[in-house]
Design a protein around this motif. Structure first.
Motif, PDB file in Angstrom:
ATOM      1  N   LEU B 165      -2.636 -43.082  22.144  1.00 43.95           N
ATOM      2  CA  LEU B 165      -3.206 -41.741  21.990  1.00 43.95           C
ATOM      3  C   LEU B 165      -3.885 -41.557  20.638  1.00 43.95           C
ATOM      4  N   THR B 166      -3.289 -42.138  19.607  1.00 42.11           N
ATOM      5  CA  THR B 166      -3.816 -41.908  18.258  1.00 42.11           C
ATOM      6  C   THR B 166      -4.084 -43.229  17.552  1.00 42.11           C
ATOM      7  N   LYS B 167      -4.851 -43.116  16.475  1.00 48.53           N
ATOM      8  CA  LYS B 167      -5.092 -44.292  15.646  1.00 48.53           C
ATOM      9  C   LYS B 167      -3.773 -44.837  15.097  1.00 48.53           C
ATOM     10  N   GLU B 168      -2.900 -43.922  14.706  1.00 42.98           N
ATOM     11  CA  GLU B 168      -1.615 -44.333  14.138  1.00 42.98           C
ATOM     12  C   GLU B 168      -0.807 -45.163  15.148  1.00 42.98           C
ATOM     13  N   ASP B 169      -0.773 -44.685  16.380  1.00 41.46           N
ATOM     14  CA  ASP B 169      -0.056 -45.435  17.422  1.00 41.46           C
ATOM     15  C   ASP B 169      -0.717 -46.796  17.656  1.00 41.46           C
ATOM     16  N   ALA B 170      -2.044 -46.793  17.653  1.00 42.88           N
ATOM     17  CA  ALA B 170      -2.757 -48.048  17.915  1.00 42.88           C
ATOM     18  C   ALA B 170      -2.528 -49.046  16.783  1.00 42.88           C
ATOM     19  N   LEU B 171      -2.373 -48.537  15.564  1.00 45.28           N
ATOM     20  CA  LEU B 171      -2.093 -49.461  14.463  1.00 45.28           C
ATOM     21  C   LEU B 171      -0.673 -50.021  14.561  1.00 45.28           C
ATOM     22  N   HIS B 172       0.238 -49.241  15.140  1.00 40.11           N
ATOM     23  CA  HIS B 172       1.563 -49.824  15.406  1.00 40.11           C
ATOM     24  C   HIS B 172       1.441 -50.957  16.432  1.00 40.11           C
ATOM     25  N   ALA B 173       0.627 -50.727  17.448  1.00 39.26           N
ATOM     26  CA  ALA B 173       0.407 -51.792  18.443  1.00 39.26           C
ATOM     27  C   ALA B 173      -0.198 -53.027  17.775  1.00 39.26           C
ATOM     28  N   TYR B 174      -1.099 -52.788  16.847  1.00 39.59           N
ATOM     29  CA  TYR B 174      -1.717 -53.887  16.079  1.00 39.59           C
ATOM     30  C   TYR B 174      -0.637 -54.671  15.327  1.00 39.59           C
ATOM     31  N   ASN B 175       0.224 -53.949  14.635  1.00 42.12           N
ATOM     32  CA  ASN B 175       1.283 -54.599  13.865  1.00 42.12           C
ATOM     33  C   ASN B 175       2.274 -55.333  14.782  1.00 42.12           C
ATOM     34  N   ARG B 176       2.564 -54.704  15.922  1.00 42.60           N
ATOM     35  CA  ARG B 176       3.484 -55.318  16.882  1.00 42.60           C
ATOM     36  C   ARG B 176       2.914 -56.651  17.357  1.00 42.60           C
ATOM     37  N   HIS B 177       1.606 -56.671  17.608  1.00 41.33           N
ATOM     38  CA  HIS B 177       0.983 -57.937  17.997  1.00 41.33           C
ATOM     39  C   HIS B 177       1.084 -58.968  16.881  1.00 41.33           C
ATOM     40  N   LEU B 178       0.850 -58.532  15.663  1.00 40.06           N
ATOM     41  CA  LEU B 178       0.949 -59.479  14.548  1.00 40.06           C
ATOM     42  C   LEU B 178       2.350 -60.106  14.505  1.00 40.06           C
ATOM     43  N   VAL B 179       3.367 -59.277  14.650  1.00 44.20           N
ATOM     44  CA  VAL B 179       4.738 -59.797  14.625  1.00 44.20           C
ATOM     45  C   VAL B 179       4.952 -60.785  15.777  1.00 44.20           C
ATOM     46  N   SER B 180       4.523 -60.385  16.963  1.00 45.81           N
ATOM     47  CA  SER B 180       4.771 -61.252  18.127  1.00 45.81           C
ATOM     48  C   SER B 180       4.006 -62.570  18.000  1.00 45.81           C
TER      49      SER B 180
END
Lengths: 446, 446
Positions: B165-180
């Motif tokens: 929904l938001t840029k903030e949420d999408a950046l969490h998804a970005y970080n989650r991908h980096l971790v994975s």
């Protein structure tokens, strides 16, 4: 999986374009979405079933001693010119030019490519017998793609190829494939009847198609009703045994069973009248022995025991992996939705929480979920804040074979309800017993 | 698997066309065969490694809460016209016409198709966050395909797409991908360094590439040597935790690490001189946040909490699955052949019988084979009637991390030999102890 975190876009309305029940249910259950005519995206639920089917195919091929590999989707036109099929194949072959204007094609099948691989490496009879197979996407540019995944253009197929020194050895490979196919289909909950078939463009004197009986089948079939009493069961077969494999072939193909393409009325008339059946069937696989057709055209020769160079005897053997989803649904559904056989179900059981937010119901569902996962099972937990009726309708539509229903009223008496999708029968029992029951069904040790 | 029944066409000579070590060894070890320029058949050994890598990718994506599905290889040109990329993409896009003269293409990536799926079903912020991914064959019509699977035309990629929904949420998804991704590469025995990257044709303000250091890498890279001391290890991460995922991003990206595309000499000069490193790297993955670029162009909107229709924030995230085989070999080999990390090895260990036909040696090998298989391990038993030297050379070339050597002389003393491919060190021990050692290495309970 928790439904609140899954992507299961269930449709309330029946899409107008779907003419047969499997296509309708696959769309409504959020399993597939059409990308173009005859080309589908596999949404998460559909993808899971596709993978289960593919996994069974792999396991049974490897049990039979066949070796997995993977050929690319795009092929060079040159190989097909060698075999003479580039011009013959007609408009179903998707022809492509790359940026350097080279002729390519999207493989509709792989006889040429596998023969090229074989001739590049195998030089001696000592390296035989050999059966290589892969599960890969194919493309056939059907004029009128229809019936969802049953007659798509881009479809997933397992195709295997045997290479043998003699016709006798190649016929053993043929029989071995027949045995492995019977096992494969039965594990998916299907009865697929081998019927004498026509070689078609692949060629072949020996060929059987495997047909699943269903009203919506594209072929008319004629058979002796004794054949539907046969089942492979859990018999142990030594795939190296010529005798054992041949005996299975005899058992499953000696009675009359043909499609309209090979039907002979005079022979059919010899079947006792009370056993003569006419029905419709869906083709889910085919096996071929075609001798030296490709090995001669393409120079796939080996040195035999006498030192002579001889072309190898080959066959090819296919299972329509993506099409099987449609066939299974055609054979196993009711007016509420799909009924998955346990062997291919996307989730082993559903958990329905009748009162999401009720502390006791939530805790009981979480405990069930954790216990089932700990056993290596995959439950689908409907943890949405929805009415019970809607949750039941979704579970019925997507067809999980078992459902555990959890509600405050039952929990007061220490029980949950276990329901069979197939029979609709429910039984109350304590949660631990429900877990034990599901575990037993799927052969998991507690 | 018994080598006498396998298809492992090892080459004695180094193929002239192969310029880099991974390409040479993949050809020599019978892992791949070129079908056309930049298009490969995956022979059995190569296919096994490809599947192991794909399996790790799936497991780590699902651990992060991402949902597997599958989009087709062929796509409609119309969707790409909507985003404006059909004309922009250039000659790397393989354009195809079907029999009805409709414009299609072989997908080089899937932003358009996944956005179309999303907009067809998802209407409310309540259904977010959502990350869908698939592992599917792609095609990019490179002018000069080279280096084997490292720069092929038909290649296997995992690509995932987050919708928030938001840029903030999408950046969490970005970080989650980096971790994975960090977890994913480490399980494959690779150190892949996230480096600030350039958006390229996909677009994006936030993007990191993951690079494996190797002399043959196509990119020049510049980094602070402290970064190579970092490892993800077996830390437990809650992928829902914004803080935990962000902390990993900070830890792994705060030091200077860039490719030649984004390198800034002035910034690099601020790294203490003794920690400045210049090297070459192979790109094995990339993550992007690109905001509303595709959702605006294609109308992928949801209703937010206030009832307004807003375009979703998206990102896309790729791992080059087939390319990883090349990258792993570039990073892990010696002059005898490949050295597979345990996480991706095609067979868990080799068994070499020094005297095939010797009753005692044959029996000992069979017993080892059966014990290892019973533990769920896959040994490769070289049961051919060959000289020991040839058997060792084959095992070294194909790179199984562990080898058990069995011969009459050792058996007289009740021992077999266990050899590490990586160190070359051998140890004698009773057969049961050899099985226990291999089991322990792979985390199998006896």
């Amino acid at each position: 999986m928790r439904l609140s975190r899954y992507f299961l876009p269930v449709l309330k309305e029946t899409p107008a374009e779907a003419q047969i029940v499997s296509h309708r249910y696959m769309l409504r259950a959020g399993m597939i979405k059409q990308a173009q005519a005859g080309i589908y995206s596999w949404l998460p639920l559909g993808y899971k079933v596709l993978k289960r089917i593919e996994q069974i195919v792999h396991e049974e091929q490897q049990r039979a001693g066949h070796i997995a590999m993977l050929m690319p989707t795009l092929q060079s036109a040159d190989l097909w010119r060698e075999s003479g099929r580039y011009e013959d194949y007609g408009q179903e072959m998707l022809r492509i030019k790359d940026r350097h204007d080279r002729d390519m094609l999207y493989g509709p099948t792989n006889e040429e490519l596998i023969t090229d691989i074989f001739r590049s490496y195998v030089k001696s009879y000592k390296e035989l017998p050999l059966t290589l197979y892969h599960v890969q996407w194919k493309f056939r540019d059907e004029v009128r793609p229809r019936f969802g995944v049953m007659r798509g253009r881009e479809f997933l197929m397992k195709d295997g190829y045997n290479f043998d020194l003699t016709k006798e050895d190649a016929l053993h490979a043929y029989n071995r494939h027949l045995v492995s196919y019977l096992r494969t289909y039965e594990r998916m909950g299907l009865q697929a009847i081998p019927m004498r078939a026509d070689g078609g463009p692949i060629g072949g004197d020996y060929t059987h198609e495997f047909l699943v009986l269903a009203e919506t089948g594209e072929s008319e079939v004629f058979y002796d009703s004794e054949i539907t009493d046969l089942s492979f069961g859990d018999r142990q077969i030594d795939y190296d045994s010529v005798e054992q494999c041949h005996a299975v072939l005899e058992e499953f193909t000696s009675r009359y069973a043909r499609t309209d393409e090979t039907h002979e009325e005079a022979l059919f008339a010899q079947v006792p009248e009370e056993r003569r059946r006419t029905a419709r069937g869906i083709e889910v696989g085919q096996i071929f022995y075609f001798g030296t057709k490709y090995s001669e055209a393409m120079g796939a020769v080996v040195q035999d025991q006498s030192g002579a160079q001889v072309p190898v005897h080959m066959g090819s053997h296919g299972i329509g992996v993506s099409r099987l989803l449609g066939a299974i649904i055609e054979a196993s559904h009711d007016d509420k939705g799909i009924i998955w056989p346990e062997g291919v179900t996307p989730f082993h059981c559903g958990i329905v929480n009748l009162k999401q937010g009720d502390a006791e119901a939530d805790a009981a569902c979480e405990a069930l979920y954790a216990s089932l996962e700990a056993l290596g099972l995959e439950p689908l937990y409907d943890d949405r804040n929805e009415r019970a009726g809607g949750k039941f309708a979704t579970m019925d539509l997507i067809g999980l074979p078992w459902r555990i229903t959890v509600g405050p009223r039952g929990l007061k008496n220490g029980v949950v309800e276990v329901t069979s999708r197939r029979t609709g029968e429910s039984e109350e029992m304590p949660p631990e017993q429900a877990v034990a029951k599901i575990a037993k069904i799927y052969g998991k040790a507690l």
